[in-house]
Design a protein around this motif. Structure first.
Motif, PDB file in Angstrom:
ATOM      1  N   GLY A 144     105.996 -44.528  70.710  1.00 45.65           N
ATOM      2  CA  GLY A 144     105.840 -43.276  70.495  1.00 45.65           C
ATOM      3  C   GLY A 144     106.035 -42.238  71.855  1.00 45.65           C
ATOM      4  N   VAL A 145     106.781 -42.846  72.928  1.00 45.99           N
ATOM      5  CA  VAL A 145     106.985 -42.005  74.058  1.00 45.99           C
ATOM      6  C   VAL A 145     108.068 -40.935  73.626  1.00 45.99           C
ATOM      7  N   GLN A 146     108.032 -39.742  74.372  1.00 44.25           N
ATOM      8  CA  GLN A 146     109.059 -39.019  74.129  1.00 44.25           C
ATOM      9  C   GLN A 146     110.246 -39.208  75.186  1.00 44.25           C
ATOM     10  N   LEU A 147     111.617 -39.409  74.489  1.00 44.74           N
ATOM     11  CA  LEU A 147     112.848 -39.841  75.234  1.00 44.74           C
ATOM     12  C   LEU A 147     113.377 -38.240  75.615  1.00 44.74           C
ATOM     13  N   GLY A 148     114.116 -38.251  76.721  1.00 44.44           N
ATOM     14  CA  GLY A 148     115.264 -37.338  76.993  1.00 44.44           C
ATOM     15  C   GLY A 148     115.075 -36.655  78.431  1.00 44.44           C
ATOM     16  N   TRP A 149     115.875 -35.677  78.882  1.00 41.90           N
ATOM     17  CA  TRP A 149     116.116 -35.250  80.069  1.00 41.90           C
ATOM     18  C   TRP A 149     114.727 -34.677  80.524  1.00 41.90           C
ATOM     19  N   GLY A 207     121.325 -41.252  67.117  1.00 43.78           N
ATOM     20  CA  GLY A 207     119.838 -41.485  67.263  1.00 43.78           C
ATOM     21  C   GLY A 207     119.289 -41.135  68.587  1.00 43.78           C
ATOM     22  N   ILE A 208     118.490 -42.232  69.176  1.00 38.03           N
ATOM     23  CA  ILE A 208     118.141 -41.822  70.587  1.00 38.03           C
ATOM     24  C   ILE A 208     118.914 -41.848  71.642  1.00 38.03           C
ATOM     25  N   TRP A 209     120.357 -42.360  71.441  1.00 37.78           N
ATOM     26  CA  TRP A 209     121.199 -42.461  72.523  1.00 37.78           C
ATOM     27  C   TRP A 209     121.806 -41.196  72.644  1.00 37.78           C
ATOM     28  N   LEU A 210     121.901 -40.629  74.195  1.00 34.86           N
ATOM     29  CA  LEU A 210     122.197 -39.148  74.479  1.00 34.86           C
ATOM     30  C   LEU A 210     123.611 -39.560  74.992  1.00 34.86           C
ATOM     31  N   GLY A 211     124.496 -40.359  75.374  1.00 33.64           N
ATOM     32  CA  GLY A 211     125.705 -40.540  75.686  1.00 33.64           C
ATOM     33  C   GLY A 211     125.958 -39.847  77.150  1.00 33.64           C
ATOM     34  N   ALA A 212     127.111 -39.635  77.580  1.00 32.70           N
ATOM     35  CA  ALA A 212     127.136 -38.883  78.794  1.00 32.70           C
ATOM     36  C   ALA A 212     126.635 -37.638  79.305  1.00 32.70           C
ATOM     37  N   ALA A 213     126.122 -37.389  80.332  1.00 29.08           N
ATOM     38  CA  ALA A 213     125.629 -36.142  80.733  1.00 29.08           C
ATOM     39  C   ALA A 213     126.689 -35.216  81.428  1.00 29.08           C
TER      40      ALA A 213
END
Ligand code: SF4
Length: 787
Positions: free
Chosen positions: A253-258, A163-169
Motif C-alpha cells: 500500500g505504499v505510494q510509488l512515484g517521483w 503498471g507500476i513501472w515508470l521507464g526512463a526519466a
C-alpha cells in the motif's frame, strides 16, 4: 584498456588502470581515470564477483544481440534509437565515450565494443589482479543494458512503461529532481535491486530511506526468501516467489512515484541504467562534464552524486554485472546476501562491496559506506516525517478530515508579535476527535514569532515555509498558501494519533530548526470555527496587501546590494546566481528577500550580499562590484556579466532554470520556452537540447536561463527591448503568465502583445513564426535590429 574476451594471458599488474594509458574509446571510466584495481582480493571475489560479472555481461550481450536483430527485422536501420525527451542520447554510453547513439545502426558499434570489453571468466590459478576486468565487464553490461532498454521503446522486449513501472526519466524530471540534490533536500539515491524477505520488511526499509530523504530507484527481480542467503542457486530459495522490491511496496500500500521518491524504473535489472543514467546526466547538465571526459565524469559522480547500490537477497550474475558497472562511477554495493566483500578503497570513497548487512542496519551502513551527510530534525509527531512524504496524495477514501480549501474558509498568517510564549500551541474550536470522518472544517493558522534578528520583510518568507513543513508529515497534505490553503489529514495518520495540535508542533519545531538564527520564540494558534477564522482572514488579507505593496515597490535601483546564490555550486562548480529585487534566481525558488533572510540566518551559507559598486553600464546591467564578485566566485572562469541582456556576457546557468530564452534572428525577437514543454522550439532545438547548450555554468551569448516570473519583470531583457521582444512561447507557459505579460506589455505601451505572441499552435519553424508576426503586427518587427 583491457584485453578482449578470451584473449589469453592475465592482465598486467594494475589491471584496467595499468592498461589505461593506451586505451581506446571503450575503456571503462574508472580504468581510464587511473583508479586503483583490486589485486590480491580473495578467491571468493574472483570466482563469485569477477566470474559473476563476466558471465552476467556475456548474458547481457546475448540478449542485446537477439533483440537488436529482432529490431532490425522490424525497423529500418535509420530508425531513431533513444529514450524519450532527453538531449543526452543513451546517456551512459554518451558520457563515457562521447559517442551519440541516435539510430539503430549506431547501436552496432556498441555491441562490438561491449563484446571486446567483456573479459573471460578469471581462471582458477590466476593470482594477478583481475578486478580491472570486472569493471570492464560492468561497463560493457551497462552499455548493453542501455541498448536493451532503448529497444523496448521500439517495441522489442517488455513495454518500458507498464503498471507500476515508470521507464526512463526525461530531462524535465532529471532537472527538476536534480535541484533537490543541489539544495541538499535529497542527500543521494539508493539503486535497489532484488526483493526484501517480506512485504513488511520492504515497507519498513522504504520508510527508513524516505525518512532519510533518500531517493530510491528500483529495478531487478529478487526472491522473497525467509532467510537471507547468498546465491540464487541456493536450494533454500527454490520455493520462494520471484518478486521485486517495488512490487512488494505496491502490495504493502505504499505510494510509488517521483513525488514520494520511491521510483520503480522497471522489472528487469537492465532498467537500472536509468539510475546510473540519471547520475551521468546530472554530471553533464549541472557539472559541465563534457561527453567522453571519463576522468572528470568519475570525479563528479563519485564526489557529487551520492548514490549506492542496495542488493537485497540472493545476487544473480546479471546483478553482479550491474553492480560492477556502478563501481565504475564510484557507487558501492551494500548487500544483505552472503557474497564476498571488496573492501579496499580506490574507486569508491570507502568500501566497494559490503555484504551480509542485516536489513535493520542497511540504511545506516549504506550512509556510512557512501559517506552521506544526512541531517534529520526530530519532529514531535506520531507519524513519519521527511521531504519524501511531501509528494503523498490523500484520496477521498483515505480521508479523515479536510481543512479549509474550496468548501470552508481558511488562511495562514505569520507575524512578528510581542509576548510570544514559545512552544504554546492552542486549538480554538473542535479537534479531530470532535469531528466526523470525512468532515470539512474551517482552519485559520496564526503563527506569532519573536526574535532579535526578526524583520518584517522575513514574515512572508517564513510563512511560505509552512507548506513544506506541513507537507512533510506522513499522511498530511497541504496545498496552496495564504487564503487559498487546503489541508487533508489521512485516516492512517489520524489513527496513529495525529491531531490538529500537531500542525502547531510541526511549525514550532521546524521554525526553530530551520530559522533559529532569526526566530527565538514561536507560538501557534489554530482556529477551527468560521466565527474565528473569518476575522483572522480579514486581518490576514490586509497583511498580504501591505506586503505585496512593499515588495512590489522594490527595484534594482532602490538597493545598494544584490544577493548571490552559490547553492548550485555543489553541482555546477563555476556557476553563481546574482539575485536582484527584479530578477529572482533562475530556478524561481529564491527572491532577493530570500537571499537577504538566508544571509541573516547563516552568514557563511550560500547567499551573500553583493555590493553593486560603481555602475559600468546602467542599460545592460553591469556593475564593478558584481563583476569582481563574479570573478572570485566563479574561480576566475568569468570576467563579467550583464544582467539585462542575453546578447553579451549574459548570466550563466547551472541547469536548474525554469525557462530558457534565445534569439530568433530572422524574427528580430526572442523565444521563451519552459522546461515542461516537450516539443520543438523555433530555434530548431527542444528544451532538453537547449538546456545542454545553456547549462553547466558557461556563458552562452544569445541564450539565457531564467525563472518563469522574470518574464513579467520590468528588467526582463530590458537592454534588448524587454517583453516586446518575445515572439514565441509554448501555449501553456503563455497562458500561465497571462497577467504578468499583459501588465508588462501595457507598461511598454503595447497592451495587445499577449495575443501577438506565437505559440506552437501558430508556428514552430522560425519562418512560420515570422509570417505569424507579420500577420498580427508584432512590435518586434518595428524595433531596432537586435544585432
Ligand atoms: S538561485 Fe541559482 S544558484 Fe541558487 S538554487 Fe536557484 S538556480 Fe541554484
Amino acid at each position: 584498456m583491457t584485453a578482449p574476451a578470451g584473449s589469453g594471458p592475465a592482465r598486467p599488474p594494475g589491471g584496467c588502470a595499468a592498461g589505461a594509458a593506451g586505451g581506446g574509446p571503450t575503456a571503462s571510466a574508472a580504468s581510464r581515470a587511473g583508479a586503483t584495481s583490486f589485486g590480491g582480493a580473495g578467491t571468493g571475489v574472483r570466482d563469485i564477483i569477477a566470474g559473476g560479472a563476466a558471465r552476467g555481461a556475456a548474458a547481457y550481450l546475448h540478449l542485446a544481440r537477439e533483440r537488436y536483430q529482432a529490431a532490425l527485422a522490424a525497423h529500418d536501420a535509420s530508425t531513431p534509437l533513444e529514450f524519450p525527451n532527453t538531449a543526452y542520447h543513451l546517456p551512459i554510453i554518451f558520457s563515457v565515450t562521447g559517442r551519440a547513439v541516435q539510430t539503430l545502426a549506431d547501436a552496432a558499434w556498441v555491441l562490438e565494443e561491449a563484446e571486446r570489453l567483456i573479459p573471460a571468466e578469471p581462471a582458477s590459478r590466476l593470482w594477478t589482479p583481475y578486478l580491472g576486468a570486472t569493471l570492464d565487464a560492468g561497463m560493457a553490461a551497462l552499455w548493453l543494458a542501455e541498448v536493451i532498454q532503448a529497444l523496448t521503446y521500439l517495441g522489442v522486449g517488455p513495454a518500458p512503461v507498464d503498471g507500476i513501472w515508470l521507464g526512463a526519466a526525461d530531462d524535465v524530471i532529471m532537472r527538476a529532481r536534480g535541484v533537490e540534490f543541489v539544495d541538499g533536500s535529497a542527500p543521494g539515491f539508493a539503486a535497489v535491486t532484488g526483493a526484501a524477505p517480506s512485504v513488511e520488511a520492504a515497507v519498513a526499509l522504504a520508510r527508513e530511506m524516505q525518512q532519510k530523504s533518500l531517493y530510491v530507484f528500483m529495478a531487478g527481480e529478487g526472491r522473497e526468501c525467509n532467510e537471507l542467503i547468498g546465491h540464487h542457486q541456493d536450494p533454500r530459495c527454490a520455493v520462494a516467489r520471484e518478486t521485486t522490491f517495488a512490487e512488494q511496496l505496491a502490495e504493502g500500500g505504499v505510494q510509488l512515484g517521483w513525488d514520494t521518491r520511491l521510483v520503480p524504473f522497471g522489472r528487469d535489472i537492465f532498467a537500472h541504467v536509468y539510475s546510473i543514467g540519471f547520475a551521468v546526466r546530472v554530471a553533464m547538465a549541472f557539472g559541465g562534464v563534457k561527453p567522453g571526459d571519463h576522468r572528470n565524469l568519475l570525479a563528479y559522480t563519485k564526489d557529487r552524486v551520492f548514490a549506492f547500490v542496495v542488493a537485497l537477497g540472493p545476487v544473480t550474475d546479471l546483478q553482479y554485472a550491474a553492480a560492477a558497472g556502478a563501481i565504475n562511477f564510484g557507487f558501492p554495493t551494500i548487500a544483505t546476501g552472503d557474497i564476498p566483500a571488496i573492501l579496499p578503497s580506490g574507486i569508491c570513497t570507502y568500501e566497494h562491496v559490503v555484504p551480509r548487512v542485516p536489513l535493520c542496519d542497511l540504511v545506516a551502513r549504506s550512509i556510512e559506506v557512501r559517506g552521506l551527510k544526512i541531517v534529520v530534525t526530530e519532529i514531535p509527531v506520531p507519524v513519519a516525517y521527511g521531504p519524501a512524504f511531501a509528494g503523498e496524495r490523500i484520496r477521498r477514501d483515505d480521508l479523515r478530515l479536510e481543512m479549509a480549501g474550496p468548501e470552508a474558509p481558511g488562511c495562514e498568517l505569520l507575524i512578528t508579535a510581542d509576548g510570544v510564549d514559545d512552544g504554546r500551541v492552542t486549538v480554538v474550536g473542535p479537534e479531530v476527535d470532535d469531528l466526523p470522518v470525512g468532515f470539512t472544517v474551517p482552519l485559520g493558522i496564526l503563527v506569532e514569532v519573536a526574535g532579535r534578528k526578526m524583520q518584517k520583510d522575513f514574515e512572508p518568507i517564513l510563512e511560505r515555509q509552512l507548506h513544506h513543513f506541513l507537507n512533510e508529515a506522513e499522511g498530511l497534505l497541504h496545498v496552496g498558501q495564504r487564503d487559498i490553503v487546503w489541508l487533508r489529514l489521512g485516516r492512517k495518520a489520524a489513527e496513529a494519533g495525529f491531531r490538529l495540535e500537531h500542525l502547531g508542533r510541526v511549525i514550532h519545531a521546524r521554525l526553530h530548526a530551520d530559522f533559529g538564527e532569526i526566530v527565538d520564540k514561536v507560538q501557534v494558534t489554530l482556529f477551527t470555527t468560521a466565527d474565528d477564522v473569518l476575522p483572522l482572514l480579514e486581518r490576514a488579507r490586509a497583511a498580504y496587501r501591505e506586503r505585496d505593496e512593499r515588495i512590489g515597490s522594490l527595484t534594482d535601483e532602490a538597493v545598494d546590494e544584490f544577493y548571490s546564490c552559490a547553492l548550485c555550486q555543489s553541482f555546477a562548480p563555476d556557476h553563481i546566481c546574482i539575485i536582484t529585487p527584479e530578477r529572482s534566481g533562475l530556478c524561481g525558488a529564491y527572491s532577493w528577500l530570500d537571499g537577504k533572510a538566508s544571509f541573516e540566518i547563516n552568514p557563511a551559507g550560500p547567499n551573500r550580499p553583493v555590493p553593486k559598486g560603481y555602475t559600468l553600464d546602467e542599460v545592460r546591467g553591469s556593475w564593478e562590484g558584481v563583476n569582481s564578485y563574479i570573478r572570485e566566485a566563479s574561480h576566475g572562469a568569468l570576467e563579467r556579466i550583464n544582467l539585462y541582456t542575453l546578447l553579451e556576457d549574459p548570466m550563466t546557468s547551472c541547469g536548474c532554470f525554469e525557462c530558457i530564452s534565445g534569439v530568433l534572428p530572422m524574427c528580430n525577437g526572442v523565444f521563451t520556452v519552459d522546461r515542461d514543454h516537450p516539443g520543438m522550439t523555433p530555434s530548431g532545438m527542444k528544451f532538453s537540447t537547449l538546456a545542454g547548450v545553456v547549462g553547466g555554468g558557461v556563458q552562452t551569448p544569445g541564450f539565457v536561463g531564467h525563472s518563469r516570473l522574470y518574464v513579467g519583470s520590468h528588467k526582463f531583457l530590458s537592454a534588448d527591448g524587454g517583453i516586446l521582444r518575445v515572439v514565441w512561447m509554448p501555449r501553456r507557459l503563455k497562458e500561465s503568465l497571462r497577467e504578468e505579460i499583459a501588465a508588462a506589455a501595457a507598461a511598454a505601451g503595447h497592451p495587445d502583445l499577449w495575443d501577438q505572441i506565437a505559440t506552437e499552435d501558430d508556428a514552430v519553424e522560425e519562418e512560420e513564426v515570422m509570417n505569424f508576426l507579420a500577420e498580427v503586427g508584432h512590435p518586434a518587427l518595428e524595433m531596432e535590429a537586435l544585432f
